[in-house]
Design an enzyme around this catalytic site. Sequence first.
Site, PDB file in Angstrom:
ATOM      1  N   LYS A   1       0.854  -1.204   0.000  1.00 45.82           N
ATOM      2  CA  LYS A   1       0.000   0.000   0.000  1.00 45.82           C
ATOM      3  C   LYS A   1       0.883   1.245   0.000  1.00 45.82           C
ATOM      4  CE  LYS A   1      -1.944  -2.449   3.233  1.00 45.82           C
ATOM      5  NZ  LYS A   1      -2.700  -2.968   4.359  1.00 45.82           N
TER       6      LYS A   1
ATOM      7  N   ASP B   1      -4.313  -8.076  10.008  1.00 52.48           N
ATOM      8  CA  ASP B   1      -5.726  -7.673  10.141  1.00 52.48           C
ATOM      9  C   ASP B   1      -6.684  -8.803   9.792  1.00 52.48           C
ATOM     10  OD1 ASP B   1      -4.982  -7.501   7.491  1.00 52.48           O
ATOM     11  OD2 ASP B   1      -5.951  -5.584   7.096  1.00 52.48           O
TER      12      ASP B   1
END
Length: 506
Positions: free
Chosen positions: A192, A227
Amino acid sequence: MGKVVLGVTVGVAVAACAVAALVVGRRVRSRKKWKRVVGVLKELEESCETTVGRLRQVVDAMAVEMHAGLASEGGSKLKMLLTFVDNLPSGSEKGIFYALDLGGTNFRVLRVELGGQRSELDPDVEHQPIPEQLMTGRSEDLFDFIASSLHRFVENGNDSVQSSIMKELGFTFSFPVKQTSVSSGVLIKWTKAFAIKDMVGKEVAGALQQALDRKGLNMRVAVLVNDTVGTLALGHYHDADTVAAVIIGTGTNACYWERTDAIIKCQGLLTTSGGMVVNMEWGNFWSSHLPRTSYDIDLDAESPNPNDQGFEKMISGMYLGDIVRRVILRMSEELDVFGPVSSRLYVPFALRTPAMAAMHEDDSPELTEVAKILQDVLDISDVPLKVRKLVVKICDVVTRRAARLAAAGIVGILKKIGRDGSGGITGGRSRSDIKMRRTAVAVEGSLYTQYTMFREYLHEALHEILGEDIARHVVINVTEDGSGTGAALLAASHSSSGSVDNIQLV
Ligand code: ADP
Ligand code: MG
């Protein structure tokens, strides 16, 4: 006099003919131009094609790659990382636990109070954007920022920061980590928008722990999780049939529950439960069956991580808007349908996915939202309705492909663990022989939760790939803030007071 009248009449007639010719000429040219625009759109649609046949090939490729990634280190683009999480929260956890969730656009700090019985959780959550310069600066600055936010959060919650009772903290860190235990691991690479060079190859929980100590916070990093693992933990807390978790937000990834004997690359891995959560890092999945366009190729080449995260670049929120921007740019440059080429179209990521979604879901008859976003975000004005409809169609093609590929990925996991009704990778048994067990998948991420069209396309594709008979046994559960709350739950179930080391390598 008569001559003059005649002269004027002839003159008017000639001028009228010329105007008519001009208008006709323009119409023909504009029709030709429009045909070419439609051609570019058609080409986009064809190269984004996701027929059920093609999706099933992606399903098979996913299951095969999962196998390869479990068979040997580096055996696949799927890293299939061990998480050392060998049990999921049972509901009997008790006490106040904290969690930090770092990995997307927002950074979250959470506190959750557990009463020892499975119940609705009501965590206190604080969201904070990460200042951009911290995403590419020094690791110490990032971790100090995080520790300060936590310090403030603890104080505001009337907990004493220097309390004599040590608090347990779950740390959700959504980047590929090579775990060395449930509470430690080394960063493999950033994805990201993050790129802090001095952190790659370093121990992540240790870096956080040092920052907490510098701040004088009496806290211990009890678990370091991805996550997806947090999401699986919360999903499982609420629904014991949950076998996998998928994140579809800024990035995309998945994890699932695997039998330890299937983790061939780690011979002699023994856990009390007989299983372990595996973090797939599926954003990096690649297969020749994926429908790739020239826009994907350009996006990848111009990204900071070319040849990496190929699946993620077709699916996740960080990229969808930018694919659409590239299509509009090409049409604008080559075909002049958007008026003079706006300089905003050259700015990478100028069109963010939420704005793209808003255009896609504009249901006003005149597409006023599309016009507004084109004007406000891309500085393109006076776009005729027909061109605004074209923009909606481009958004539709890009999102439909993304959602359908995500669905194929999910079915790939189900296939790997024999929950897709086909009898697993080796196949054999026919669909009708198989007794399907109820199977739940926990999903989190704003692309899925906030973007209705994306969600609907994903569900539709799941049904198409699995067939109605099988699909009715598969449920998708949305977990809210699961990536953080799940980490707090795992901190509780792995807390120093109650934890036994269940994992052995023999
Ligand atoms: P993160 O992945 O950063 O932890 P989220 O799960 O909230 O956080 O996902 C954020 C991403 O979801 C944004 O980067 C954006 O691309 C996408 N997103 C957020 N809101 C919307 C929306 N309304 N429509 C479409 N996409 C959205
Ligand atoms: Mg997230």
